[in-house]
Scaffold this motif. Structure first.
Motif, short mmCIF file in Angstrom:
data_model
loop_
_atom_site.label_atom_id
_atom_site.label_comp_id
_atom_site.label_asym_id
_atom_site.label_seq_id
_atom_site.Cartn_x
_atom_site.Cartn_y
_atom_site.Cartn_z
N GLY A 131 12.67 -3.32 11.07
CA GLY A 131 12.99 -1.97 11.27
C GLY A 131 14.51 -2.31 11.83
O GLY A 131 15.36 -2.64 10.96
N PRO A 132 14.60 -0.41 11.47
CA PRO A 132 15.68 -0.36 11.71
C PRO A 132 16.75 0.08 12.81
O PRO A 132 17.87 0.19 13.23
CB PRO A 132 15.52 0.96 10.62
CG PRO A 132 15.05 1.51 10.97
CD PRO A 132 13.57 0.34 11.33
N LYS A 133 16.40 -1.01 13.36
CA LYS A 133 16.82 -0.58 15.38
C LYS A 133 18.15 -0.93 15.17
O LYS A 133 18.85 0.04 15.63
CB LYS A 133 15.42 -1.74 16.12
CG LYS A 133 15.96 -1.01 17.85
CD LYS A 133 15.22 -2.32 18.37
CE LYS A 133 15.43 -2.19 19.77
NZ LYS A 133 14.45 -3.28 20.73
N VAL A 169 4.53 -1.66 12.23
CA VAL A 169 4.48 -3.55 11.40
C VAL A 169 5.72 -4.11 11.48
O VAL A 169 6.17 -5.17 12.23
CB VAL A 169 3.53 -3.61 10.61
CG1 VAL A 169 3.15 -5.20 10.37
CG2 VAL A 169 1.87 -2.96 10.14
N ALA A 170 6.54 -3.46 10.45
CA ALA A 170 7.74 -4.30 10.88
C ALA A 170 8.55 -4.90 12.37
O ALA A 170 8.98 -5.60 12.73
CB ALA A 170 9.06 -2.91 9.74
N GLY A 171 8.43 -3.31 13.11
CA GLY A 171 8.86 -3.22 15.00
C GLY A 171 8.28 -4.38 15.78
O GLY A 171 9.02 -5.35 16.05
N ALA A 207 9.88 10.94 8.64
CA ALA A 207 9.84 11.51 10.28
C ALA A 207 9.32 9.98 10.92
O ALA A 207 8.92 8.71 9.63
CB ALA A 207 8.12 12.44 9.97
N GLU A 208 10.12 10.11 11.69
CA GLU A 208 9.96 8.59 12.59
C GLU A 208 10.76 8.66 13.99
O GLU A 208 10.90 9.42 14.28
CB GLU A 208 11.46 7.85 12.53
CG GLU A 208 11.93 7.24 10.91
CD GLU A 208 13.40 6.36 11.15
OE1 GLU A 208 13.51 5.24 10.58
OE2 GLU A 208 14.56 7.35 11.10
N PHE A 209 9.14 8.06 14.89
CA PHE A 209 9.04 8.44 16.31
C PHE A 209 8.29 7.79 16.72
O PHE A 209 8.78 6.24 16.67
CB PHE A 209 8.86 9.40 16.21
CG PHE A 209 6.57 9.52 15.41
CD1 PHE A 209 7.45 9.69 13.97
CD2 PHE A 209 5.65 8.81 15.35
CE1 PHE A 209 6.35 9.65 13.38
CE2 PHE A 209 4.68 9.42 14.89
CZ PHE A 209 5.01 9.56 13.54
N GLN A 223 0.77 -0.98 -0.14
CA GLN A 223 0.29 -0.23 -0.09
C GLN A 223 0.81 1.59 -0.26
O GLN A 223 0.15 2.13 -0.53
CB GLN A 223 -1.09 0.29 1.44
CG GLN A 223 -2.09 -1.52 1.15
CD GLN A 223 -2.47 -1.27 2.91
OE1 GLN A 223 -3.13 -0.18 2.91
NE2 GLN A 223 -3.37 -2.74 2.71
N PRO A 224 2.34 1.12 0.18
CA PRO A 224 3.24 2.46 0.93
C PRO A 224 3.29 3.49 -1.03
O PRO A 224 3.78 3.91 -0.81
CB PRO A 224 4.63 1.95 1.51
CG PRO A 224 3.48 0.72 1.96
CD PRO A 224 2.39 0.09 1.61
N MET A 225 3.16 2.58 -1.71
CA MET A 225 3.94 2.80 -2.95
C MET A 225 1.72 3.59 -3.73
O MET A 225 2.73 4.38 -4.53
CB MET A 225 3.20 1.54 -4.40
CG MET A 225 4.20 1.91 -5.32
SD MET A 225 4.73 0.56 -5.86
CE MET A 225 6.50 -0.31 -5.66
C1 UQ1 Z 1 9.68 0.93 7.05
O1 UQ1 Z 1 11.29 -0.56 7.54
C2 UQ1 Z 1 8.72 0.54 6.16
O2 UQ1 Z 1 7.96 -0.94 6.22
C3 UQ1 Z 1 8.65 -2.09 5.43
C4 UQ1 Z 1 8.52 0.94 5.62
O3 UQ1 Z 1 7.14 1.06 4.93
C5 UQ1 Z 1 7.60 0.77 3.79
C6 UQ1 Z 1 8.56 2.56 6.16
O4 UQ1 Z 1 8.00 3.29 4.48
C7 UQ1 Z 1 9.87 2.78 6.75
C8 UQ1 Z 1 10.55 4.40 6.35
C9 UQ1 Z 1 10.71 1.70 6.46
C10 UQ1 Z 1 12.14 2.31 7.91
C11 UQ1 Z 1 13.24 1.76 7.60
C12 UQ1 Z 1 14.80 3.02 7.42
C13 UQ1 Z 1 15.84 1.90 6.95
C14 UQ1 Z 1 14.48 3.95 8.13
#
Ligand code: UQ1
Ligand code: FAD
Length: 411
Positions: free
Chosen positions: A398-400, A310-312, A352-354, A43-45
């Protein structure tokens, strides 16, 4: 009646990644995924699809290709839960029994809560990046734009990717400039929120950008009706509900009201007062049913709902569920990490990351509130492969660790 060690409901970002982790661990026949959709979408695309930078087809793959081979795919809609009997019912009447359940149903789009929708999507200028049905109309609306108001809405409910409603606005602004019609366009962002973005550091940067690019922002404005015949959109002033304002539009990008899916909301034992799966926000284990876990947009975790979050969560849930399967207590804790790549045009992005408390939690050792080309390429060219190849196979949490590495020796 079928029975599994682990049943995952929903084969989207969180469900697919979690099923992949456990299908290889528990082996063939022990894990099932209940998911009705033919296609799995990244979906982010869609933000980029709306702006014409990617094709809708680039954002999807057949579900059969992405779900883990070692899991049983039950291609059905889940229609009810019976957590006291460890059972999920499907639309075709199957009772699927589980030892452990992972709920990853995502969010439901409620376009119908806006009067005049979804019908008005069949008329010129009305579009929405949030649905495969309407995302291609965003580009058509930009192409066909002659003159007038370009309106962008943000609803009065929690939504997924809270930055997306304004990303498409910045893209549109640049599109109009590139195509010589910027002076014909009046760009207006009408948001239900009392702020332009929830995290001050990034909100400050965004206020600068809208000022510089001559975009009007109206806070506490909620879209309640679309009248396609007169090309009017009606907004309610949330601070004074009697006060309705009518805006003419040439283009209207709608972000719909959203909610937890009906099937989940109907199961009172599983949800909190707002209808979201009631999990411990750190362990992701259900607060009343220890054999139920949940992640992603449908959960009660109070962080901004994104694939990055979700990744985290996939990492934490994976470890805690592994412990639970061995009879141990969950002890891994989610820090609330979430991220929103605020695309501000055709070549720039604020990353943005928070965390859950609204504190920035940036991966890179530079100020991410500045618009950068590198972050745009990460969003457009790197993230999709990271998603398809690493995340959905259970390998991206995630990028931890990248963050810790890059901040070594720094405060
Ligand atoms: C991320 O992990 C992720 O999930 C796959 C995204 O979704 C598409 C993101 O948009 C972002 C920014 C991340 C975080 C990853 C990094 C390398 C900062
Ligand atoms: P989903 O991935 O939505 O998966 C839910 C799954 O459940 C679906 O496959 C669905 O078919 C299935 N399902 C639904 N009902 C049932 C049922 N009754 N029975 C069984 N299965 C069911 N995130 C970012 O990190 N960065 C971004 O830049 C970004 N941009 C976005 C832009 C847009 C326009 C949109 C729409 C989203 C964006 N997101 C972004 C958010 C991200 O896509 C979601 O947060 C993420 O997909 C959530 O994963 P999930 O597993 O919780 O839900």
């Amino acid at each position: 009646q079928k029975s599994y060690r682990l049943v995952v409901v929903g084969g989207g970002a969180g469900g697919c990644a979690t099923a992949a982790k456990f299908a290889s661990k528990l082996g063939q026949g022990n894990v099932a995924v209940i998911e009705p959709a033919d296609m799995h979408y990244y979906q982010p695309m869609w933000t980029l699809v709306g702006g014409g930078m990617k094709k809708l087809e680039d954002s999807g793959k057949p579900m059969s290709q992405v779900l883990p081979k070692k899991a049983d795919w039950i291609k059905q809609r889940a229609v009810s839960f019976e957590p006291d009997n460890n059972t999920v019912m499907t639309e075709d009447g199957q009772h699927i029994e589980y030892e452990y359940l992972v709920v990853a149903l995502g969010m439901q789009l409620n376009y119908h809560q806006i009067k005049g929708l979804p019908e008005a999507f069949d008329t010129p200028g009305v579009c929405s990046n949030y649905s495969t049905l309407y995302v291609n109309k965003t580009l058509t609306s930009l192409q066909n734009f002659r003159q007038g108001n370009a309106l962008f809405s943000f609803p009065a409910t929690p939504i997924k990717c809270a930055g997306a409603p304004q990303k498409i606005m910045y893209i549109s602004e640049e599109y109009f400039r590139k195509h010589g019609k910027r002076d014909k366009a009046n760009i207006i962002y009408n948001t239900s929120l009392p702020v332009i973005f929830g995290i001050k550091k990034y909100a400050d940067a965004l206020w600068e950008i809208v000022k510089e690019r001559n975009i009007s922002v109206n806070l506490r404005h909620n879209l309640i009706e679309v009248k396609p015949d007169s090309k009017e959109a009606i907004f309610q002033n949330l601070d004074d509900p009697e006060d309705l304002k009518t805006y003419q539009y040439e283009m209207l990008h709608v972000t719909p009201p959203m909610s937890s899916p009906d099937v989940l909301r109907q199961c009172s034992q599983l949800v909190d007062a707002a209808g979201y799966l009631d999990v411990n926000k750190e362990t992701l284990q259900h607060v009343r049913y220890p054999n139920v876990f949940g992640l992603g947009d449908c959960s009660s975790v109070p962080t901004s709902k994104t694939a990055a979050a979700v990744a985290g969560q996939v990492g934490v849930l994976g470890k805690n569920l592994s412990l639970a399967l061995r009879g141990e207590k969950p002890r891994h804790l989610y820090d609330g990490y979430t991220s929103c790549p605020l695309v501000t045009g055709y070549s720039k992005c604020i990353l943005a990351e928070f965390d859950m408390n609204g504190n920035p939690l940036e991966t890179f050792p530079f100020d991410q509130s500045k618009e950068r080309r590198l972050m745009f390429h990460m969003k457009k060219d790197v993230m999709p492969s990271l998603y398809w190849h690493a995340m959905l196979n259970g390998y991206w949490e995630g990028p931890k660790y990248a963050r810790k590495l890059m901040h070594l020796g720094m405060k």
